[in-house]
Design a protein around this motif. Structure first.
Motif, short mmCIF file in Angstrom:
data_model
loop_
_atom_site.label_atom_id
_atom_site.label_comp_id
_atom_site.label_asym_id
_atom_site.label_seq_id
_atom_site.Cartn_x
_atom_site.Cartn_y
_atom_site.Cartn_z
N LEU A 1 15.75 -20.21 -1.82
CA LEU A 1 15.79 -21.65 -2.06
C LEU A 1 15.53 -21.93 -3.53
O LEU A 1 15.85 -22.48 -4.68
CB LEU A 1 13.86 -21.89 -1.28
CG LEU A 1 13.84 -21.71 0.24
CD1 LEU A 1 12.43 -22.07 0.42
CD2 LEU A 1 14.73 -23.23 0.55
N SER A 2 14.95 -20.45 -4.23
CA SER A 2 15.17 -20.97 -5.95
C SER A 2 16.80 -20.95 -6.38
O SER A 2 16.92 -21.56 -7.18
CB SER A 2 14.27 -19.92 -6.61
OG SER A 2 12.67 -20.03 -6.35
N ALA A 3 17.11 -19.72 -5.00
CA ALA A 3 18.59 -19.83 -5.66
C ALA A 3 20.02 -20.96 -5.02
O ALA A 3 20.81 -20.91 -5.99
CB ALA A 3 19.30 -18.37 -5.14
N GLY A 4 19.41 -21.63 -4.76
CA GLY A 4 19.82 -22.81 -3.92
C GLY A 4 20.81 -22.45 -2.51
O GLY A 4 21.18 -23.52 -1.96
N THR A 5 20.48 -21.31 -1.78
CA THR A 5 21.27 -20.73 -1.30
C THR A 5 20.08 -21.42 0.00
O THR A 5 18.93 -21.50 0.69
CB THR A 5 21.49 -19.36 -1.18
OG1 THR A 5 20.40 -18.32 -0.94
CG2 THR A 5 22.17 -18.85 -1.80
N SER A 6 21.12 -21.22 1.59
CA SER A 6 20.15 -21.24 2.30
C SER A 6 19.81 -20.37 3.09
O SER A 6 20.12 -19.62 3.75
CB SER A 6 21.12 -22.26 3.28
OG SER A 6 20.60 -22.32 4.90
N PRO A 7 17.76 -20.43 3.25
CA PRO A 7 17.44 -19.94 4.42
C PRO A 7 17.99 -19.42 5.45
O PRO A 7 17.46 -18.88 6.45
CB PRO A 7 15.80 -19.26 3.88
CG PRO A 7 16.18 -21.01 3.67
CD PRO A 7 17.46 -21.73 3.29
N LEU A 8 18.33 -20.11 6.23
CA LEU A 8 18.97 -20.72 7.15
C LEU A 8 20.38 -19.85 7.68
O LEU A 8 20.84 -19.96 8.44
CB LEU A 8 18.62 -21.73 8.13
CG LEU A 8 17.26 -21.95 8.07
CD1 LEU A 8 16.82 -23.33 8.37
CD2 LEU A 8 16.26 -21.00 8.63
N LEU A 9 20.63 -19.77 7.03
CA LEU A 9 22.74 -18.50 6.49
C LEU A 9 22.61 -17.92 6.31
O LEU A 9 22.22 -17.41 5.31
CB LEU A 9 23.35 -20.54 5.68
CG LEU A 9 23.16 -21.38 7.18
CD1 LEU A 9 24.78 -22.87 5.50
CD2 LEU A 9 23.69 -21.25 8.33
N TRP A 10 23.27 -16.80 7.25
CA TRP A 10 23.54 -15.38 6.74
C TRP A 10 24.47 -15.30 5.65
O TRP A 10 24.47 -15.08 4.57
CB TRP A 10 23.56 -14.34 8.05
CG TRP A 10 23.94 -12.91 7.30
CD1 TRP A 10 23.06 -11.75 7.32
CD2 TRP A 10 25.69 -12.89 7.10
NE1 TRP A 10 24.42 -11.23 6.82
CE2 TRP A 10 25.26 -11.19 6.81
CE3 TRP A 10 27.24 -13.44 7.04
CZ2 TRP A 10 26.70 -10.17 6.42
CZ3 TRP A 10 28.14 -12.61 6.16
CH2 TRP A 10 27.73 -10.76 6.55
N ASP A 11 25.62 -16.30 5.57
CA ASP A 11 26.14 -16.46 4.58
C ASP A 11 26.75 -17.85 4.89
O ASP A 11 27.45 -19.02 4.64
CB ASP A 11 27.83 -16.35 4.93
CG ASP A 11 28.68 -16.37 4.14
OD1 ASP A 11 28.70 -16.48 3.00
OD2 ASP A 11 29.92 -16.16 4.15
N SER A 12 25.38 -18.49 3.35
CA SER A 12 25.99 -20.38 2.59
C SER A 12 27.18 -20.53 2.13
O SER A 12 27.72 -21.81 3.06
CB SER A 12 25.20 -20.22 0.91
OG SER A 12 23.36 -19.63 2.16
N ASP A 13 28.34 -19.55 1.54
CA ASP A 13 28.66 -20.53 1.26
C ASP A 13 30.28 -19.70 1.77
O ASP A 13 31.41 -20.54 2.42
CB ASP A 13 29.31 -19.73 -0.36
CG ASP A 13 29.55 -18.34 -0.73
OD1 ASP A 13 29.91 -17.65 0.91
OD2 ASP A 13 30.19 -17.86 -1.76
N GLY A 14 29.90 -19.34 3.11
CA GLY A 14 31.13 -18.89 4.12
C GLY A 14 32.48 -18.77 4.06
O GLY A 14 33.73 -18.69 4.00
N ASP A 15 32.22 -17.05 3.11
CA ASP A 15 32.78 -16.52 2.58
C ASP A 15 33.17 -15.19 3.33
O ASP A 15 34.07 -13.99 3.01
CB ASP A 15 33.37 -16.25 1.42
CG ASP A 15 31.46 -15.54 0.98
OD1 ASP A 15 31.53 -15.28 1.20
OD2 ASP A 15 31.70 -15.59 -0.56
N GLY A 16 31.93 -15.08 3.90
CA GLY A 16 32.19 -13.57 4.94
C GLY A 16 30.90 -12.65 4.59
O GLY A 16 30.92 -11.31 5.19
N VAL A 17 30.91 -12.41 3.21
CA VAL A 17 29.86 -11.92 2.32
C VAL A 17 28.54 -12.22 2.76
O VAL A 17 28.25 -13.69 2.37
CB VAL A 17 30.43 -11.48 1.64
CG1 VAL A 17 29.11 -10.56 0.64
CG2 VAL A 17 32.03 -11.33 1.02
N GLY A 18 27.41 -11.51 3.54
CA GLY A 18 26.41 -12.51 3.63
C GLY A 18 25.72 -12.30 1.70
O GLY A 18 25.90 -11.80 1.35
N ASP A 19 24.47 -13.60 1.94
CA ASP A 19 24.39 -13.96 0.66
C ASP A 19 23.50 -12.47 -0.63
O ASP A 19 23.95 -12.90 -1.42
CB ASP A 19 23.21 -15.23 0.82
CG ASP A 19 23.68 -16.42 1.25
OD1 ASP A 19 24.78 -16.49 1.22
OD2 ASP A 19 22.64 -17.06 1.67
#
Length: 216
Positions: free
Chosen positions: A157-175
């Protein structure tokens, strides 16, 4: 080339007028492009944000704030930021996801992303129904990794990524493993080679008759 740093104008001190019934009025001259936040304390250790902000040079040229306290001691101070902005009330100086005016109305520090210093930004706590003024209230967010990517929910939440998505930007690498978790075009720093012995190329433009010297 010489660069001259321009120092911000000094801030004149506040002046106080004491009234009846434990009231006082604080006044201070405004400085252009400067946004002010008023704090008070009864012990010089714990400071409270007042629901007030002021900006720039007012007309007349002083800002003022009236306060009332029954405490035996009362201290006041100004926090300010020299950040150019067209709308200081909607601006988010500490980048925590909450605008400046909204923060002071919640008694949060607009110049501190994590007012209670519990490791979770004010915006993340408010968005998840937590108390951004309680240092223990962020524990629940730090203990949960809802998407199993290696980052707890509070960090996401602090970084702006989704706590409900393993890979927020969809590039195949987990956050949790992605150096750039919000950039789908990259996920790691460029690789470097320790075997590269190529020296830098230097082009000398002047003087035209210079001779390269490699000497000891």
């Amino acid at each position: 080339m010489f660069v001259t740093a321009i120092a911000a104008p000094p801030q004149p001190q506040m002046e106080f007028t004491v009234g009846a019934a434990n009231t006082l009025n604080a006044e201070w001259p405004g400085v252009a492009e400067r946004t002010y936040f008023f704090q008070w304390s009864s012990d010089l250790e714990h400071w409270n944000i007042a629901p007030l902000m002021a900006h720039g040079v007012p007309n007349p040229n002083t800002h003022s704030f009236g306060a009332q306290s029954s405490a035996p001691t009362f201290f006041a101070r100004l926090k300010f930021a020299d950040i150019p902005t067209a709308n200081p009330e909607l601006a988010d100086f500490d980048h925590d996801g909450i605008g400046n005016l909204a923060e002071v109305n919640l008694f949060l520090d607009p110049l501190e992303a994590d007012t209670d210093k519990d490791g979770v930004t004010d915006g993340a706590e408010v968005a998840n129904g937590r108390n951004p003024l309680s240092a223990s209230d962020g524990d629940a967010l730090r203990a949960v990794d809802s998407d199993g990517d290696g980052l707890h929910d509070a960090a996401e939440l602090s970084a702006g990524t989704s706590p409900l998505l393993w890979d927020s930007d969809g590039d195949g690498v987990g956050d949790g493993s992605d150096v750039f978790p919000l950039d789908p075009m990259r996920s790691a720093f460029p690789s470097t080679s320790t075997t590269d012995q190529t020296g830098p190329l230097v082009a000398l433009e002047a003087p035209s008759n210079a001779v390269f010297f490699s000497g000891p």
